[in-house]
Design an enzyme around this catalytic site. Structure first.
Site, PDB file in Angstrom:
ATOM      1  N   PRO A  30       0.839  -1.203   0.000  1.00  0.00           N
ATOM      2  CG  PRO A  30      -0.076  -1.106   2.131  1.00  0.00           C
ATOM      3  CD  PRO A  30       0.654  -2.013   1.210  1.00  0.00           C
ATOM      4  CD  GLN A  60      -2.044   0.093   5.119  1.00  0.00           C
ATOM      5  OE1 GLN A  60      -1.924   1.270   4.778  1.00  0.00           O
ATOM      6  NE2 GLN A  60      -1.004  -0.681   5.381  1.00  0.00           N
ATOM      7  CE1 TYR A 110       0.774   8.183   9.476  1.00  0.00           C
ATOM      8  CE2 TYR A 110       1.233   6.022   8.542  1.00  0.00           C
ATOM      9  CZ  TYR A 110       1.351   7.398   8.497  1.00  0.00           C
ATOM     10  OH  TYR A 110       2.055   7.991   7.483  1.00  0.00           O
ATOM     11  NE  ARG A 160      11.477   4.720  -1.290  1.00  0.00           N
ATOM     12  CZ  ARG A 160      11.212   4.442  -0.013  1.00  0.00           C
ATOM     13  NH1 ARG A 160      11.040   3.183   0.356  1.00  0.00           N
ATOM     14  NH2 ARG A 160      11.096   5.397   0.879  1.00  0.00           N
TER      15      ARG A 160
END
Length: 361
Positions: A30, A106, A189, A331
């Site tokens: 994600p 997600q 988070y 990436r």
């Protein structure tokens, strides 16, 4: 896809979890695109995610999707807190499925790292005048650096509300056609903030000892599992370590993974860091793979490995060596949406291309 005679799992062997079978062990991690308007997906998300399914990945995970407006990292983040946000995501999920990949999403809450500007505009906390909003966290401790906003410490009523937001969002994800769900409990988070003693200074039953710090995540996973169908996989992404003394560590991650398994979680997606801005991380190829290996064997649960996985043989060795069940690329997938096809060729396998591309593969 052609198979070799080796019976050990490899990068291009299928993997079945519950009733879902991945055509290989390659997933698209994600990755926030910061391109939504009021949380609604658009053409950018459709092309970004759809092209990676065309490229041969088995699992395509949509970016951190907020369960409430306050839970967005930035104003450009995806959301699934309301029914009108479902249809554009359903279109994306359907296309991914048509390409033979499993559509995943997600779902997340950014906690004290919410209300930030877009990264290409600096990524700092937004003031109210700039369109920012108040943030919440386990404790009234700011992240720091460019995110200095002091969050409001959550009450137990807030915890119940956010837990219910995750459950409601899971239901919408199902309605949108996603076949794999991941809870975001990494990278500093909200859930990650509860897990880490560096961010969680609570003195109630959601703070202090390990059992209290993991309570919010485990309760939420259990509640989501009750509405997420038994035949579909549920995953959780965690930061396996904080990279800071006195923070969350691998032993706690293994213990958490055991609890999540009991709660109905099928796979732990193993990342690291993000809970404090001053952590010193030694980034190198495969630097987070050992976390996936230790959790996989220590908790007897399937894991996904992430972090500078770029080369076909490197990814294949992770699976063959029993270090993880799935590799998730980020990436590298941005650089090359067709990485799975190129990796197959490099390793002596052949993916079945879409009919439209058969002349080229």
């Amino acid at each position: 896809m052609e198979n070799d005679s080796n019976h050990e799992p490899h990068l291009f062997s299928p993997l079945t979890i519950r009733s879902v079978t991945l055509r290989n062990r390659i997933g698209v991690s994600p990755m926030c695109q910061y391109s939504a308007t009021e949380g609604v997906a658009n053409e950018w998300h459709y092309v970004h995610l759809g092209s990676r399914a065309v490229g041969g990945a088995a699992l395509v995970i949509a970016e951190a999707t907020a369960v409430a407006p306050e839970g967005r990292i930035t104003p450009g983040c995806l959301g699934l807190w309301s029914d009108p946000q479902t249809e554009p995501l359903a279109r994306i999920a359907a296309f991914i499925k048509q390409q033979g990949a499993v559509p995943a999403i997600q779902i997340a809450h950014a906690g004290r790292k919410a209300s930030a500007d877009l990264p290409w505009r600096g990524g700092a906390h937004l003031s109210a005048a700039q369109g920012g909003w108040d943030t919440i966290a386990p404790s009234a401790i700011p992240f720091g650096d460019t995110l200095p906003k002091v969050p409001r410490a959550m009450t137990e009523a807030d915890i119940v509300r956010v837990k219910n937001d995750f459950v409601a969002t899971a239901k919408r994800a199902l309605a949108a056609g996603f076949g794999w769900l991941e809870l975001h409990a990494a990278h500093g988070y909200l859930f990650s903030e509860f897990l880490s003693p560096l961010a969680n200074h609570r003195t109630d039953r959601y703070g202090g000892i390990f059992d209290n710090r993991v309570r919010f995540l485990v309760e939420t996973a259990r509640a989501v599992r009750q509405v997420w169908p038994d035949q579909l996989p549920l995953a959780v992404r965690i930061s396996a370590i904080d990279w800071k003394d006195g923070g969350w560590d691998i032993e706690q991650s293994i213990a958490l993974a055991r609890l999540l398994k009991v709660a109905g979680v099928d796979l732990v997606d193993c990342s690291s860091g993000g809970v404090v801005p001053y952590a010193k991380i030694k980034v190198e190829p495969g630097y987070q793979v050992p976390f996936a290996e230790k959790i996989r064997h220590g908790a007897d649960i399937p894991t996904a490995a992430v972090g500078f996985i770029t080369e076909p043989k490197q990814a294949d060795d992770i699976v063959r060596g029993g270090k993880a069940d799935v590799v998730l690329l980020a990436r590298q997938m941005l650089v090359d949406p067709y990485w799975p096809a190129h990796a197959a060729k490099a390793l002596g396998y052949k993916l079945t291309p879409p009919n439209q591309y058969k002349r080229a593969w």
